[in-house]
Design a protein around this motif. Structure first.
Motif, short mmCIF file in Angstrom:
data_model
loop_
_atom_site.label_atom_id
_atom_site.label_comp_id
_atom_site.label_asym_id
_atom_site.label_seq_id
_atom_site.Cartn_x
_atom_site.Cartn_y
_atom_site.Cartn_z
N VAL A 52 0.86 -1.19 0.00
CA VAL A 52 0.00 0.00 0.00
C VAL A 52 0.90 1.24 0.00
O VAL A 52 1.84 1.33 0.79
CB VAL A 52 -0.93 0.01 1.23
N MET A 53 0.61 2.18 -0.90
CA MET A 53 1.42 3.39 -1.01
C MET A 53 0.55 4.62 -0.79
O MET A 53 -0.49 4.78 -1.44
CB MET A 53 2.09 3.45 -2.39
N VAL A 94 8.89 5.65 -5.24
CA VAL A 94 8.82 5.02 -3.92
C VAL A 94 9.87 3.92 -3.78
O VAL A 94 10.50 3.77 -2.72
CB VAL A 94 7.40 4.46 -3.65
N MET A 95 10.07 3.16 -4.84
CA MET A 95 10.97 1.99 -4.77
C MET A 95 12.34 2.25 -5.36
O MET A 95 13.12 1.31 -5.55
CB MET A 95 10.29 0.80 -5.47
N ASN A 96 12.65 3.49 -5.66
CA ASN A 96 13.98 3.87 -6.19
C ASN A 96 14.37 3.04 -7.41
O ASN A 96 15.48 2.50 -7.48
CB ASN A 96 15.04 3.75 -5.09
N VAL A 97 13.47 2.96 -8.37
CA VAL A 97 13.76 2.25 -9.61
C VAL A 97 14.84 3.04 -10.35
O VAL A 97 14.70 4.25 -10.51
CB VAL A 97 12.48 2.11 -10.48
N PRO A 98 15.90 2.38 -10.79
CA PRO A 98 16.98 3.08 -11.49
C PRO A 98 16.47 3.79 -12.75
O PRO A 98 15.54 3.33 -13.40
CB PRO A 98 17.96 1.98 -11.87
N GLY A 99 17.11 4.89 -13.06
CA GLY A 99 16.69 5.72 -14.20
C GLY A 99 16.60 4.96 -15.51
O GLY A 99 15.71 5.20 -16.30
#
Length: 64
Positions: A27-28, A56-61
């Motif tokens: 849940v966010m 939120v999850m720091n997905v790489p660029g």
């Protein structure tokens, strides 16, 4: 963004087995206190949900 692309990106980042589990259970607050599935069902655009997941999850660029 098409839903198929969204789910491909989710699977690429989280792994095919965990992507759906994350989407159902995490849940966010940025999605209004919803999970990914709930946000999509509520009418959120896939690209907007993906942007939230990335933040939120720091997905790489390179995966955004």
């Amino acid at each position: 963004m098409r839903l198929t692309v969204f789910w491909e990106r989710m699977a690429d980042h989280f792994g095919p087995g965990y992507a759906d589990i994350f989407a159902r259970d995490h849940v966010m607050s940025e999605l209004g206190g919803r999970t990914v599935h709930e946000a999509l069902d509520a009418g959120w655009e896939a690209k907007d949900v993906w942007r939230v997941v990335c933040a939120v999850m720091n997905v790489p660029g390179e995966k955004r």
